[in-house]
Design a protein around this motif. Structure first.
Motif, PDB file in Angstrom:
ATOM      1  N   SER A   1       0.817  -1.208   0.000  1.00 34.44           N
ATOM      2  CA  SER A   1       0.000   0.000   0.000  1.00 34.44           C
ATOM      3  C   SER A   1       0.856   1.265   0.000  1.00 34.44           C
ATOM      4  CB  SER A   1      -0.916   0.010   1.215  1.00 34.44           C
ATOM      5  OG  SER A   1      -0.146   0.204   2.387  1.00 34.44           O
ATOM      6  N   ASN A   2       2.164   1.075   0.174  1.00 28.75           N
ATOM      7  CA  ASN A   2       3.101   2.203   0.198  1.00 28.75           C
ATOM      8  C   ASN A   2       2.745   3.175   1.331  1.00 28.75           C
ATOM      9  OD1 ASN A   2       5.448   3.316  -0.836  1.00 28.75           O
ATOM     10  ND2 ASN A   2       4.336   4.737  -2.153  1.00 28.75           N
ATOM     11  N   LEU A   3       2.331   2.628   2.454  1.00 29.24           N
ATOM     12  CA  LEU A   3       1.876   3.429   3.584  1.00 29.24           C
ATOM     13  C   LEU A   3       3.023   4.026   4.398  1.00 29.24           C
ATOM     14  CD1 LEU A   3      -0.581   4.349   5.311  1.00 29.24           C
ATOM     15  CD2 LEU A   3      -0.336   2.218   6.587  1.00 29.24           C
ATOM     16  N   ALA A   4       4.164   3.308   4.469  1.00 30.20           N
ATOM     17  CA  ALA A   4       5.255   3.772   5.325  1.00 30.20           C
ATOM     18  C   ALA A   4       6.616   3.527   4.687  1.00 30.20           C
ATOM     19  CB  ALA A   4       5.194   3.061   6.667  1.00 30.20           C
ATOM     20  N   GLU A   5       7.558   4.390   5.037  1.00 28.50           N
ATOM     21  CA  GLU A   5       8.929   4.224   4.580  1.00 28.50           C
ATOM     22  C   GLU A   5       9.617   3.102   5.344  1.00 28.50           C
ATOM     23  OE1 GLU A   5      11.126   7.908   4.711  1.00 28.50           O
ATOM     24  OE2 GLU A   5       9.465   8.998   3.790  1.00 28.50           O
ATOM     25  N   ASN A   6       9.389   3.047   6.659  1.00 25.16           N
ATOM     26  CA  ASN A   6      10.054   2.064   7.514  1.00 25.16           C
ATOM     27  C   ASN A   6       9.031   1.304   8.349  1.00 25.16           C
ATOM     28  OD1 ASN A   6      12.794   3.049   6.913  1.00 25.16           O
ATOM     29  ND2 ASN A   6      12.102   4.870   8.012  1.00 25.16           N
ATOM     30  N   ILE A   7       9.200  -0.018   8.381  1.00 20.41           N
ATOM     31  CA  ILE A   7       8.343  -0.868   9.200  1.00 20.41           C
ATOM     32  C   ILE A   7       9.251  -1.668  10.131  1.00 20.41           C
ATOM     33  CG2 ILE A   7       6.602  -2.694   9.205  1.00 20.41           C
ATOM     34  CD1 ILE A   7       6.202  -1.943   6.168  1.00 20.41           C
ATOM     35  N   ASN A   8       9.101  -1.433  11.424  1.00 18.20           N
ATOM     36  CA  ASN A   8       9.891  -2.165  12.409  1.00 18.20           C
ATOM     37  C   ASN A   8       8.984  -3.173  13.098  1.00 18.20           C
ATOM     38  OD1 ASN A   8      12.613  -0.802  12.459  1.00 18.20           O
ATOM     39  ND2 ASN A   8      11.247   0.954  12.647  1.00 18.20           N
ATOM     40  N   ILE A   9       9.441  -4.418  13.136  1.00 23.78           N
ATOM     41  CA  ILE A   9       8.638  -5.510  13.682  1.00 23.78           C
ATOM     42  C   ILE A   9       9.286  -6.049  14.950  1.00 23.78           C
ATOM     43  CG2 ILE A   9       7.753  -7.834  13.244  1.00 23.78           C
ATOM     44  CD1 ILE A   9       7.697  -7.082  10.264  1.00 23.78           C
ATOM     45  N   PHE A  10       8.454  -6.241  15.961  1.00 24.16           N
ATOM     46  CA  PHE A  10       8.916  -6.805  17.226  1.00 24.16           C
ATOM     47  C   PHE A  10       7.978  -7.929  17.639  1.00 24.16           C
ATOM     48  CE2 PHE A  10      10.345  -2.472  17.014  1.00 24.16           C
ATOM     49  CZ  PHE A  10      11.697  -2.591  17.345  1.00 24.16           C
ATOM     50  N   SER A  11       8.559  -9.057  18.012  1.00 24.88           N
ATOM     51  CA  SER A  11       7.749 -10.183  18.484  1.00 24.88           C
ATOM     52  C   SER A  11       7.559 -10.112  19.992  1.00 24.88           C
ATOM     53  CB  SER A  11       8.379 -11.515  18.081  1.00 24.88           C
ATOM     54  OG  SER A  11       9.685 -11.616  18.609  1.00 24.88           O
ATOM     55  N   SER A  12       8.230  -9.165  20.624  1.00 24.09           N
ATOM     56  CA  SER A  12       8.138  -8.988  22.066  1.00 24.09           C
ATOM     57  C   SER A  12       7.823  -7.535  22.401  1.00 24.09           C
ATOM     58  CB  SER A  12       9.470  -9.373  22.718  1.00 24.09           C
ATOM     59  OG  SER A  12       9.592  -8.810  24.005  1.00 24.09           O
ATOM     60  N   PRO A  13       6.802  -7.296  23.207  1.00 27.89           N
ATOM     61  CA  PRO A  13       6.519  -5.926  23.641  1.00 27.89           C
ATOM     62  C   PRO A  13       7.676  -5.320  24.429  1.00 27.89           C
ATOM     63  CG  PRO A  13       4.667  -7.354  24.141  1.00 27.89           C
ATOM     64  CD  PRO A  13       5.790  -8.235  23.692  1.00 27.89           C
ATOM     65  N   ILE A  14       8.406  -6.160  25.151  1.00 27.36           N
ATOM     66  CA  ILE A  14       9.545  -5.667  25.934  1.00 27.36           C
ATOM     67  C   ILE A  14      10.617  -5.113  24.996  1.00 27.36           C
ATOM     68  CG2 ILE A  14      11.399  -6.345  27.521  1.00 27.36           C
ATOM     69  CD1 ILE A  14       9.345  -8.440  28.660  1.00 27.36           C
ATOM     70  N   GLU A  15      10.923  -5.853  23.919  1.00 23.49           N
ATOM     71  CA  GLU A  15      11.896  -5.371  22.932  1.00 23.49           C
ATOM     72  C   GLU A  15      11.399  -4.093  22.266  1.00 23.49           C
ATOM     73  OE1 GLU A  15      12.549  -8.567  20.194  1.00 23.49           O
ATOM     74  OE2 GLU A  15      13.470  -9.837  21.709  1.00 23.49           O
ATOM     75  N   ALA A  16      10.111  -4.020  21.974  1.00 24.86           N
ATOM     76  CA  ALA A  16       9.546  -2.826  21.352  1.00 24.86           C
ATOM     77  C   ALA A  16       9.683  -1.617  22.280  1.00 24.86           C
ATOM     78  CB  ALA A  16       8.079  -3.057  20.988  1.00 24.86           C
ATOM     79  N   LEU A  17       9.410  -1.801  23.564  1.00 18.99           N
ATOM     80  CA  LEU A  17       9.551  -0.705  24.525  1.00 18.99           C
ATOM     81  C   LEU A  17      11.002  -0.238  24.621  1.00 18.99           C
ATOM     82  CD1 LEU A  17       7.146  -1.932  27.330  1.00 18.99           C
ATOM     83  CD2 LEU A  17       6.918   0.223  26.059  1.00 18.99           C
ATOM     84  N   GLU A  18      11.933  -1.192  24.615  1.00 22.70           N
ATOM     85  CA  GLU A  18      13.351  -0.835  24.658  1.00 22.70           C
ATOM     86  C   GLU A  18      13.730  -0.022  23.424  1.00 22.70           C
ATOM     87  OE1 GLU A  18      15.216  -4.663  25.121  1.00 22.70           O
ATOM     88  OE2 GLU A  18      14.767  -4.748  27.268  1.00 22.70           O
ATOM     89  N   TYR A  19      13.241  -0.442  22.264  1.00 26.87           N
ATOM     90  CA  TYR A  19      13.501   0.281  21.019  1.00 26.87           C
ATOM     91  C   TYR A  19      12.902   1.691  21.085  1.00 26.87           C
ATOM     92  CZ  TYR A  19      12.871   1.657  16.129  1.00 26.87           C
ATOM     93  OH  TYR A  19      12.864   2.347  14.947  1.00 26.87           O
TER      94      TYR A  19
END
Length: 128
Positions: free
Chosen positions: A26-44
């Motif tokens: 859909s060309n919605l975003a330039e960057n897509i960051n994926i995290f399988s853990s909410p803890i890792e996402a919060l750290e990021y």
């Protein structure tokens, strides 16, 4: 409307693959960051909180995950500075259609909408 940064938080590799594919197509975003853990996402996200240019405009969040669920993520994310969280829309994207989960999620001011999986083009159209 094209965004710079989107974050997907889901422990399902298949769901992340599908969501990323649809967002890219859909060309919605330039960057897509994926995290399988909410803890890792919060750290990021913690590393980005002083860099508004890189902080995501949208976060797609699952509820049922090991270690920390989506509600635990929301509790921690809500502690970020108000100016940061006001610039980001959090969308619940989960397999749960339990009315209690829906009500609880929407009680968080940072949550803009609640969607059940799978991620679809119609889902994106609802966001636009």
């Amino acid at each position: 409307m094209k965004m710079k940064n989107i974050v997907l938080i889901d422990d399902s590799k298949m769901d992340n693959y599908i969501s990323k594919f649809i967002i890219k197509e859909s060309n919605l975003a330039e960057n897509i960051n994926i995290f399988s853990s909410p803890i890792e996402a919060l750290e990021y996200l913690e590393t980005l909180k002083n860099d508004h240019e890189k902080f995501p405009e949208v976060i797609f969040l699952d509820i049922n995950m090991p270690d920390m669920d989506g509600f635990g993520f929301l509790d921690e994310y809500s502690k970020f500075s108000k100016d940061i969280i006001e610039e980001t829309a959090v969308f619940m994207l989960t397999s749960s259609n339990d009315p209690k989960d829906i009500k609880r999620a929407l009680e968080y001011p940072v949550v803009k909408k609640y969607f059940t999986k799978p991620f679809t083009i119609d889902f994106l159209n609802d966001l636009m």
